[in-house]
Design a protein around this motif. Structure first.
Motif, PDB file in Angstrom:
ATOM      1  N   ASP A   5      24.324 -27.301  15.830  1.00  0.00           N
ATOM      2  CA  ASP A   5      23.485 -28.494  15.837  1.00  0.00           C
ATOM      3  C   ASP A   5      22.077 -28.219  15.324  1.00  0.00           C
ATOM      4  OD1 ASP A   5      25.508 -30.105  16.851  1.00  0.00           O
ATOM      5  OD2 ASP A   5      24.981 -29.650  18.934  1.00  0.00           O
ATOM      6  N   ARG A   6      21.721 -26.941  15.214  1.00  0.00           N
ATOM      7  CA  ARG A   6      20.412 -26.568  14.700  1.00  0.00           C
ATOM      8  C   ARG A   6      20.622 -25.662  13.484  1.00  0.00           C
ATOM      9  NH1 ARG A   6      18.369 -21.833  18.951  1.00  0.00           N
ATOM     10  NH2 ARG A   6      20.190 -20.493  18.673  1.00  0.00           N
ATOM     11  N   PRO A   7      19.605 -25.412  12.684  1.00  0.00           N
ATOM     12  CA  PRO A   7      19.771 -24.499  11.548  1.00  0.00           C
ATOM     13  C   PRO A   7      19.956 -23.059  12.039  1.00  0.00           C
ATOM     14  CG  PRO A   7      17.884 -25.956  11.225  1.00  0.00           C
ATOM     15  CD  PRO A   7      18.286 -26.080  12.666  1.00  0.00           C
ATOM     16  N   GLU A   8      21.070 -22.462  11.693  1.00  0.00           N
ATOM     17  CA  GLU A   8      21.361 -21.092  12.108  1.00  0.00           C
ATOM     18  C   GLU A   8      21.763 -20.250  10.901  1.00  0.00           C
ATOM     19  OE1 GLU A   8      23.946 -20.671  15.426  1.00  0.00           O
ATOM     20  OE2 GLU A   8      22.771 -22.003  16.708  1.00  0.00           O
ATOM     21  N   LEU A   9      21.701 -18.944  11.094  1.00  0.00           N
ATOM     22  CA  LEU A   9      22.026 -17.988  10.043  1.00  0.00           C
ATOM     23  C   LEU A   9      22.888 -16.882  10.621  1.00  0.00           C
ATOM     24  CD1 LEU A   9      21.425 -16.916   7.096  1.00  0.00           C
ATOM     25  CD2 LEU A   9      19.523 -15.621   8.138  1.00  0.00           C
ATOM     26  N   ARG A  10      23.899 -16.465   9.851  1.00  0.00           N
ATOM     27  CA  ARG A  10      24.686 -15.285  10.179  1.00  0.00           C
ATOM     28  C   ARG A  10      24.515 -14.277   9.041  1.00  0.00           C
ATOM     29  NH1 ARG A  10      24.510 -18.204  13.859  1.00  0.00           N
ATOM     30  NH2 ARG A  10      26.240 -19.233  14.936  1.00  0.00           N
ATOM     31  N   VAL A  11      24.260 -13.039   9.396  1.00  0.00           N
ATOM     32  CA  VAL A  11      24.168 -11.964   8.408  1.00  0.00           C
ATOM     33  C   VAL A  11      25.233 -10.938   8.784  1.00  0.00           C
ATOM     34  CG1 VAL A  11      22.681 -10.299   7.259  1.00  0.00           C
ATOM     35  CG2 VAL A  11      21.691 -12.395   8.205  1.00  0.00           C
ATOM     36  N   ILE A  12      26.106 -10.603   7.836  1.00  0.00           N
ATOM     37  CA  ILE A  12      27.315  -9.841   8.152  1.00  0.00           C
ATOM     38  C   ILE A  12      27.452  -8.623   7.242  1.00  0.00           C
ATOM     39  CG2 ILE A  12      29.833  -9.983   8.399  1.00  0.00           C
ATOM     40  CD1 ILE A  12      29.539 -13.023   8.568  1.00  0.00           C
ATOM     41  N   THR A  13      27.860  -7.516   7.835  1.00  0.00           N
ATOM     42  CA  THR A  13      28.235  -6.330   7.076  1.00  0.00           C
ATOM     43  C   THR A  13      29.314  -5.595   7.846  1.00  0.00           C
ATOM     44  OG1 THR A  13      27.343  -4.497   5.781  1.00  0.00           O
ATOM     45  CG2 THR A  13      26.530  -4.706   8.040  1.00  0.00           C
ATOM     46  N   CYS A  14      29.660  -4.402   7.410  1.00  0.00           N
ATOM     47  CA  CYS A  14      30.703  -3.624   8.079  1.00  0.00           C
ATOM     48  C   CYS A  14      30.147  -2.802   9.216  1.00  0.00           C
ATOM     49  CB  CYS A  14      31.389  -2.700   7.087  1.00  0.00           C
ATOM     50  SG  CYS A  14      32.276  -3.624   5.880  1.00  0.00           S
ATOM     51  N   GLY A  15      31.024  -2.457  10.138  1.00  0.00           N
ATOM     52  CA  GLY A  15      30.602  -1.645  11.270  1.00  0.00           C
ATOM     53  C   GLY A  15      31.776  -1.309  12.162  1.00  0.00           C
ATOM     54  N   GLY A  16      31.475  -0.965  13.384  1.00  0.00           N
ATOM     55  CA  GLY A  16      32.514  -0.578  14.320  1.00  0.00           C
ATOM     56  C   GLY A  16      33.000   0.835  14.045  1.00  0.00           C
ATOM     57  N   GLY A  17      34.193   1.128  14.499  1.00  0.00           N
ATOM     58  CA  GLY A  17      34.756   2.450  14.272  1.00  0.00           C
ATOM     59  C   GLY A  17      34.991   2.710  12.799  1.00  0.00           C
ATOM     60  N   TYR A  18      35.141   3.981  12.471  1.00  0.00           N
ATOM     61  CA  TYR A  18      35.328   4.365  11.079  1.00  0.00           C
ATOM     62  C   TYR A  18      36.485   5.346  10.962  1.00  0.00           C
ATOM     63  CZ  TYR A  18      34.599   6.455   6.524  1.00  0.00           C
ATOM     64  OH  TYR A  18      34.788   6.910   5.253  1.00  0.00           O
ATOM     65  N   SER A  19      37.327   5.110   9.966  1.00  0.00           N
ATOM     66  CA  SER A  19      38.453   6.001   9.697  1.00  0.00           C
ATOM     67  C   SER A  19      38.421   6.404   8.237  1.00  0.00           C
ATOM     68  CB  SER A  19      39.779   5.281  10.000  1.00  0.00           C
ATOM     69  OG  SER A  19      40.874   5.985   9.440  1.00  0.00           O
ATOM     70  N   ARG A  20      38.588   7.687   7.947  1.00  0.00           N
ATOM     71  CA  ARG A  20      38.593   8.144   6.564  1.00  0.00           C
ATOM     72  C   ARG A  20      39.781   7.576   5.797  1.00  0.00           C
ATOM     73  NH1 ARG A  20      35.015  11.895   5.071  1.00  0.00           N
ATOM     74  NH2 ARG A  20      36.263  12.439   3.238  1.00  0.00           N
ATOM     75  N   SER A  21      40.818   7.135   6.489  1.00  0.00           N
ATOM     76  CA  SER A  21      41.999   6.592   5.804  1.00  0.00           C
ATOM     77  C   SER A  21      41.852   5.105   5.483  1.00  0.00           C
ATOM     78  CB  SER A  21      43.255   6.813   6.638  1.00  0.00           C
ATOM     79  OG  SER A  21      43.145   6.158   7.893  1.00  0.00           O
ATOM     80  N   THR A  22      41.105   4.360   6.311  1.00  0.00           N
ATOM     81  CA  THR A  22      41.020   2.915   6.103  1.00  0.00           C
ATOM     82  C   THR A  22      39.607   2.378   5.987  1.00  0.00           C
ATOM     83  OG1 THR A  22      41.088   2.520   8.488  1.00  0.00           O
ATOM     84  CG2 THR A  22      43.201   2.543   7.314  1.00  0.00           C
ATOM     85  N   GLY A  23      38.583   3.197   6.265  1.00  0.00           N
ATOM     86  CA  GLY A  23      37.217   2.715   6.200  1.00  0.00           C
ATOM     87  C   GLY A  23      36.754   2.157   7.535  1.00  0.00           C
ATOM     88  N   TYR A  24      35.777   1.260   7.490  1.00  0.00           N
ATOM     89  CA  TYR A  24      35.236   0.667   8.711  1.00  0.00           C
ATOM     90  C   TYR A  24      36.268  -0.256   9.353  1.00  0.00           C
ATOM     91  CZ  TYR A  24      30.804   2.482   7.041  1.00  0.00           C
ATOM     92  OH  TYR A  24      29.802   3.320   6.607  1.00  0.00           O
ATOM     93  N   GLN A  25      36.244  -0.298  10.674  1.00  0.00           N
ATOM     94  CA  GLN A  25      37.245  -1.049  11.429  1.00  0.00           C
ATOM     95  C   GLN A  25      36.794  -2.439  11.852  1.00  0.00           C
ATOM     96  OE1 GLN A  25      40.394   0.614  11.930  1.00  0.00           O
ATOM     97  NE2 GLN A  25      39.285   1.747  10.352  1.00  0.00           N
TER      98      GLN A  25
END
Length: 206
Positions: free
Chosen positions: A173-193
């Motif tokens: 209902d108000r002006p909002e912003l989402r800023v998104i990137t990768c994170g969480g766990g990391y695996s050399r086989s699949t990348g960020y989780q």
């Protein structure tokens, strides 16, 4: 410009941001990007500030986050045939993108910005996003000459398998912003989780 609901973005929104190309190609113990602490998460529903009055629609040109030294141009992003959000070219590590079929930053509703955490050369535009804290300022320079000013409400990290689409992309209902990137766990086989997501609301403009 045709506007469509952010709900059209699927759960795999930023999967292409998350390969972890730098860490995958490094054998020297490169450090993973910072992750948000539990203290930066939302404390519960309700109690939201009304925020500043909405601005008229205007495409954004640049995003600045002074506390983590982000000052980057923005490019428009569309949806891929699979329903995920396309991503900026990985070779341009200081380029972020915004979902141009949705809300423009500063307009009433939820605007979405995404960017890479790293590329094959090293840290990219949102490498330090997980270190952002509540109350931090985000500035979005717009094509009409105004700058939309946002305050961070929360910084959270989600496993990709349980990404909360409605919470992140839902109408506001108000002006909002989402800023998104990768994170969480990391695996050399699949990348960020998973993904780091910043929630912010408009506090004013200049």
């Amino acid at each position: 410009m045709r506007r469509i609901s952010n709900a059209a973005i699927g759960a795999v929104t930023v999967i292409a941001l998350c390969s972890g190309a730098w860490l995958l190609g490094t054998d020297t113990g490169a450090e993973a990007p910072p992750q948000p602490s539990a203290a930066q998460a939302r404390t519960g529903p309700g109690g939201e500030e009304p925020g500043a009055p909405a601005l008229p629609p205007s495409p954004p040109d640049r995003i600045r986050i002074p506390s983590i030294r982000v000052d980057a141009p923005l490019t428009g992003l569309a949806l891929t045939p699979s329903g995920s959000l396309d991503v900026p070219p990985a070779t341009q590590k200081n380029l972020a993108g915004w979902y141009e079929a949705g809300t423009t930053p500063g307009e009433r509703g939820t605007a979405v910005v995404a960017g890479h955490v790293d590329n094959s050369e090293g840290p990219a535009v949102f490498y330090d996003l997980g270190a952002l804290q509540k109350g931090s300022r985000i500035e979005v320079a717009r094509h009409d000459g105004s700058t939309a000013l946002f305050a961070v409400d929360a910084v959270e990290v989600y496993d990709a398998r349980h990404f909360p689409d409605a919470k992140v992309y839902g109408a506001a209902d108000r002006p909002e912003l989402r800023v998104i990137t990768c994170g969480g766990g990391y695996s050399r086989s699949t990348g960020y989780q998973g993904n780091v997501v910043v929630f912010a609301h408009l506090t004013g403009s200049r």
